[in-house]
Structures are given as structure tokens and as C-alpha cells.
Write a protein that holds these residues in place. Structure first.
Motif, PDB file in Angstrom:
ATOM      1  N   VAL A 185       0.846  -1.187   0.000  1.00  0.00           N
ATOM      2  CA  VAL A 185       0.000   0.000   0.000  1.00  0.00           C
ATOM      3  C   VAL A 185       0.888   1.246   0.000  1.00  0.00           C
ATOM      4  CG1 VAL A 185      -1.871   1.226   1.157  1.00  0.00           C
ATOM      5  CG2 VAL A 185      -1.701  -1.270   1.349  1.00  0.00           C
ATOM      6  N   ALA A 186       0.718   2.108  -1.004  1.00  0.00           N
ATOM      7  CA  ALA A 186       1.496   3.346  -1.103  1.00  0.00           C
ATOM      8  C   ALA A 186       0.555   4.542  -1.054  1.00  0.00           C
ATOM      9  CB  ALA A 186       2.308   3.372  -2.397  1.00  0.00           C
ATOM     10  N   ARG A 211       2.073  -4.276   3.684  1.00  0.00           N
ATOM     11  CA  ARG A 211       3.230  -3.386   3.811  1.00  0.00           C
ATOM     12  C   ARG A 211       2.828  -1.964   3.459  1.00  0.00           C
ATOM     13  NH1 ARG A 211       8.113  -6.016   3.719  1.00  0.00           N
ATOM     14  NH2 ARG A 211       7.784  -8.247   4.072  1.00  0.00           N
ATOM     15  N   ALA A 212       3.162  -1.019   4.336  1.00  0.00           N
ATOM     16  CA  ALA A 212       2.752   0.371   4.165  1.00  0.00           C
ATOM     17  C   ALA A 212       3.947   1.237   3.783  1.00  0.00           C
ATOM     18  CB  ALA A 212       2.124   0.898   5.459  1.00  0.00           C
ATOM     19  N   LEU A 213       3.785   2.027   2.729  1.00  0.00           N
ATOM     20  CA  LEU A 213       4.796   3.004   2.326  1.00  0.00           C
ATOM     21  C   LEU A 213       4.173   4.391   2.409  1.00  0.00           C
ATOM     22  CD1 LEU A 213       7.570   3.763   1.167  1.00  0.00           C
ATOM     23  CD2 LEU A 213       6.587   3.442  -1.126  1.00  0.00           C
ATOM     24  N   CYS A 214       4.671   5.189   3.339  1.00  0.00           N
ATOM     25  CA  CYS A 214       4.145   6.536   3.578  1.00  0.00           C
ATOM     26  C   CYS A 214       5.044   7.549   2.878  1.00  0.00           C
ATOM     27  CB  CYS A 214       4.087   6.804   5.080  1.00  0.00           C
ATOM     28  SG  CYS A 214       3.474   8.450   5.491  1.00  0.00           S
ATOM     29  N   LEU A 215       4.499   8.256   1.892  1.00  0.00           N
ATOM     30  CA  LEU A 215       5.277   9.193   1.090  1.00  0.00           C
ATOM     31  C   LEU A 215       4.968  10.632   1.488  1.00  0.00           C
ATOM     32  CD1 LEU A 215       4.900   7.463  -2.381  1.00  0.00           C
ATOM     33  CD2 LEU A 215       6.839   7.340  -0.805  1.00  0.00           C
ATOM     34  N   GLN A 216       6.011  11.415   1.629  1.00  0.00           N
ATOM     35  CA  GLN A 216       5.893  12.831   1.951  1.00  0.00           C
ATOM     36  C   GLN A 216       6.921  13.600   1.130  1.00  0.00           C
ATOM     37  OE1 GLN A 216       6.105  13.021   6.415  1.00  0.00           O
ATOM     38  NE2 GLN A 216       5.981  10.814   6.164  1.00  0.00           N
ATOM     39  N   THR A 217       6.813  14.905   1.131  1.00  0.00           N
ATOM     40  CA  THR A 217       7.847  15.720   0.510  1.00  0.00           C
ATOM     41  C   THR A 217       8.779  16.243   1.590  1.00  0.00           C
ATOM     42  OG1 THR A 217       6.663  17.827   0.690  1.00  0.00           O
ATOM     43  CG2 THR A 217       6.155  16.446  -1.232  1.00  0.00           C
ATOM     44  N   GLU A 218       9.976  16.628   1.181  1.00  0.00           N
ATOM     45  CA  GLU A 218      10.913  17.200   2.150  1.00  0.00           C
ATOM     46  C   GLU A 218      10.350  18.470   2.771  1.00  0.00           C
ATOM     47  OE1 GLU A 218      14.542  17.620  -0.032  1.00  0.00           O
ATOM     48  OE2 GLU A 218      15.234  15.593   0.489  1.00  0.00           O
ATOM     49  N   CYS A 266       0.560   0.841  12.980  1.00  0.00           N
ATOM     50  CA  CYS A 266       1.057  -0.187  12.063  1.00  0.00           C
ATOM     51  C   CYS A 266       1.838  -1.243  12.827  1.00  0.00           C
ATOM     52  CB  CYS A 266       1.921   0.448  10.974  1.00  0.00           C
ATOM     53  SG  CYS A 266       0.993   1.294   9.680  1.00  0.00           S
ATOM     54  N   ARG A 267       2.697  -0.817  13.739  1.00  0.00           N
ATOM     55  CA  ARG A 267       3.448  -1.782  14.545  1.00  0.00           C
ATOM     56  C   ARG A 267       2.520  -2.671  15.357  1.00  0.00           C
ATOM     57  NH1 ARG A 267       6.866   2.667  15.624  1.00  0.00           N
ATOM     58  NH2 ARG A 267       5.935   2.934  17.688  1.00  0.00           N
ATOM     59  N   SER A 268       1.485  -2.067  15.955  1.00  0.00           N
ATOM     60  CA  SER A 268       0.591  -2.838  16.811  1.00  0.00           C
ATOM     61  C   SER A 268      -0.197  -3.880  16.025  1.00  0.00           C
ATOM     62  CB  SER A 268      -0.379  -1.905  17.552  1.00  0.00           C
ATOM     63  OG  SER A 268      -1.292  -1.296  16.660  1.00  0.00           O
ATOM     64  N   HIS A 269      -0.363  -3.660  14.720  1.00  0.00           N
ATOM     65  CA  HIS A 269      -1.080  -4.620  13.879  1.00  0.00           C
ATOM     66  C   HIS A 269      -0.135  -5.441  13.010  1.00  0.00           C
ATOM     67  CE1 HIS A 269      -5.083  -3.289  14.984  1.00  0.00           C
ATOM     68  NE2 HIS A 269      -4.691  -2.031  14.848  1.00  0.00           N
ATOM     69  N   ASP A 270       1.170  -5.358  13.314  1.00  0.00           N
ATOM     70  CA  ASP A 270       2.159  -6.180  12.611  1.00  0.00           C
ATOM     71  C   ASP A 270       2.206  -5.841  11.122  1.00  0.00           C
ATOM     72  OD1 ASP A 270       4.208  -7.976  12.723  1.00  0.00           O
ATOM     73  OD2 ASP A 270       2.948  -9.760  12.568  1.00  0.00           O
ATOM     74  N   ILE A 271       2.162  -4.541  10.803  1.00  0.00           N
ATOM     75  CA  ILE A 271       2.250  -4.072   9.426  1.00  0.00           C
ATOM     76  C   ILE A 271       3.570  -3.318   9.262  1.00  0.00           C
ATOM     77  CG2 ILE A 271       1.265  -2.534   7.685  1.00  0.00           C
ATOM     78  CD1 ILE A 271      -1.477  -3.011   8.951  1.00  0.00           C
ATOM     79  N   PRO A 272       4.530  -3.852   8.513  1.00  0.00           N
ATOM     80  CA  PRO A 272       5.771  -3.113   8.287  1.00  0.00           C
ATOM     81  C   PRO A 272       5.480  -1.742   7.667  1.00  0.00           C
ATOM     82  CG  PRO A 272       6.029  -5.377   7.559  1.00  0.00           C
ATOM     83  CD  PRO A 272       4.571  -5.190   7.888  1.00  0.00           C
ATOM     84  N   TYR A 273       6.080  -0.709   8.240  1.00  0.00           N
ATOM     85  CA  TYR A 273       5.794   0.672   7.859  1.00  0.00           C
ATOM     86  C   TYR A 273       7.107   1.377   7.533  1.00  0.00           C
ATOM     87  CZ  TYR A 273       4.659   5.638   8.745  1.00  0.00           C
ATOM     88  OH  TYR A 273       4.524   6.997   8.663  1.00  0.00           O
TER      89      TYR A 273
END
Length: 301
Positions: A185-186, A211-218, A266-273
Motif C-alpha cells: 500500500v502506497a 506493507r505500508a509506504l508513507c510518502l511525503q515531501t521534504e 502499524c506496529r501494533s497490527h504487525d504491518i511493516p511501515y
């Protein structure tokens, strides 16, 4: 500077498949163990007979033609499907302030396209789910080069607009992951809890690898927006506001609290973040995302 150059190259590469080939160059790992070679059900190749091989695997018709013993190699289907899930809401149009032509949506499309290319290379079935507006748009899972072109074509056609589909829509859509799946998931996860986060937790409770990928800008991370410009929340009430120095500290504090909460849940639900700025080299972020372990603490790429 290497990260900026790599991200800039990806942003200015006209074709998604060309950018994917650039990112994947030298990236040798896969998504999971993939297929097993052996006496399976799907033919792979011939190899010369070796002592200890089962005689029933010898291709006797081929032996009659070439007068040598060859064994039929096959691959056993791993039965693992890979699902690419894209947050295509309006906030994903947020652009980089340092790399022209790069935004969160384009970066997410590139990384998900890379995951699809890896899945195709290792023989997995893979599909695409685009979350936007009133429904989730599906490209059903399949294997092979044609499937990769279908998925890349859909990714290239996807624009960012609107908000996430409602909880009922996404809950009704979870049938896509009936068999064991890797769900990548992105998005930017600015809305959390959300219908998408609920779906992720539900999929994880169904024993899928989410698997979670959190995208942000600088600029978002550093709270370094131009104070001379007016801003509008594309998913909010549409009101204009300015990012003055008097609100920067409050913004940074709320932002840090929000994403700490996302990582913790995410950690509490065992989802790599994995959280990453879109200005980072895509290959580095992809490697961190795919190598993130279940039961591991979420981190920044």
C-alpha cells in the motif's frame, strides 16, 4: 545528491517502464521466496539427467530424438498473489519543492510499478487496486509480461483526485485477497484512521502480508513551505490559508504526532511501515520497503 539525481531522472523519464528498468538495475532481491523448482505442474525447462534424478521425470520422446537423457524441470506455483494498492486521492498531487515535475502520485506509481515488475519476474500473480472517489478500481491479478503492461498502463492513466472510498466500499472489496497475498500500500496517510487504514488492518487480520509506504515531501517533513503563497486543502473544505511563521511550530508538532500515531498503529497490527521523502532515490526506498520485516519497528527509509 545521488538521491536527488535518481528521483529527478525518474520524474523526467517519459515512460514508466523505462523508469522502472532504471530503478531495478542491480536490485536483485524479490518480494518473497517465489516459486520452487522441482517436479511441479508448470513446465519450466529441460536439463541434463544427473544421478539421483527420478526416471519418471525423464522426457523419453526427447531422448529418442537426441539420444541423451533430459529431465523436465517445472515450477510449483507459490500461490502467493501480490496486490499493489495506490492512494490516488487529491493530496497525492503535492509536488516536490526541489525536483521539478515530481509529485507524490508519480513517485508512488513508480514504486508500485517496480513491485509489479519484480512480481512478474519471479512468476507471481499480481494485480492493482486504485483507491479514489466512490469506488476502488481493480485490475484483476494475473501473471506474465502482458499483465505487467496492463498494470503499468493503468498506473500511467491514474490521476489524483477526490478522497478515499468509504469504509463500506473498501470492506466489500476485500474479496480480492482470498488467497495468501502480499499487499503493498502506497500513499501519504494524511487521513488516518481512514477507510484505507481499516482495510489494511482487516487484511492483516486475515493473515496477509500488508506493507505500508508513507510518502511525503521534504517540505512537508521540514515545514519549509513558502510563506508568500496561499494554500488550499484539496480534500478539505476548500478554504485558503497561508503558512506563516506563527503556525509552523504547531504544524510541525501536529505532523510529528500524527505520523508517530500511524507508525505505532502499524506496529501494533504487525504491518511493516516505511516513511520516505519522495526526493529520496527510489531504489533505496524500494529496498527498504520490500525488506521490512513483520514484527519490526516501522522506520524511515
Amino acid at each position: 545528491m545521488a538521491g536527488l539525481a535518481s528521483a529527478a531522472l525518474a520524474a523526467h523519464t517519459g515512460k514508466l517502464d523505462l523508469a522502472i528498468r532504471h530503478v531495478l538495475a542491480g536490485l536483485g532481491h524479490g518480494i518473497h521466496a517465489g516459486r520452487e523448482r522441482g517436479a511441479g505442474v508448470e513446465f519450466s525447462e529441460y536439463r541434463a539427467y544427473a544421478p539421483g534424478d527420478e526416471w519418471r521425470r525423464v522426457d523419453w520422446k526427447l531422448m529418442a530424438r537426441v539420444d541423451r537423457y533430459y529431465v523436465r524441470e517445472a515450477e510449483r506455483d507459490s500461490h502467493v498473489a501480490v496486490w499493489l494498492v495506490l492512494d490516488a486521492t487529491a493530496s497525492m498531487l503535492e509536488p516536490s519543492r526541489s525536483i521539478e515535475g515530481l509529485d507524490k502520485l508519480g513517485y508512488a506509481r513508480l514504486l508500485l510499478g517496480c513491485v509489479g515488475a519484480i512480481a512478474q519476474r519471479q512468476g507471481d500473480a499480481f494485480g492493482l487496486v486504485v483507491c479514489q472517489g466512490e469506488r476502488a478500481h481493480f485490475t484483476p491479478a494475473a501473471r506474465g509480461p502482458r499483465q505487467l503492461q496492463r498494470v503499468l498502463s493503468q498506473l500511467e492513466r491514474t490521476d489524483a483526485a477526490g478522497r478515499l472510498p468509504g469504509s463500506e466500499v473498501l470492506r466489500a472489496s476485500l474479496h480480492f485477497a482470498r488467497s495468501p497475498s502480499v499487499v503493498c500500500v502506497a500513499g501519504d496517510f494524511l487521513e488516518w484512521p481512514s477507510p484505507l487504514s481499516e482495510a489494511m488492518v482487516r487484511l492483516r487480520s486475515m493473515r496477509h502480508d500488508v506493507r505500508a509506504l508513507c510518502l511525503q515531501t521534504e517540505a512537508e517533513i521540514a515545514a519549509s513551505f513558502d510563506t508568500r503563497q496561499a494554500w488550499r486543502d484539496p480534500e478539505g473544505d476548500g478554504k485558503l490559508f497561508r503558512f506563516g511563521s506563527e503556525v509552523r511550530d504547531g504544524y510541525a508538532r501536529r505532523r510529528d504526532d500524527h505520523f508517530a500515531m500511524v507508525a505505532q498503529q502499524c506496529r501494533s497490527h504487525d504491518i511493516p511501515y516505511v516513511a520516505a521523502p519522495i526526493e529520496r532515490a527510489p531504489g533505496e526506498v524500494l529496498r527498504a520497503w520490500l525488506q521490512a520485516k513483520l514484527n519490526a519497528r516501522g522506520g524511515r527509509a
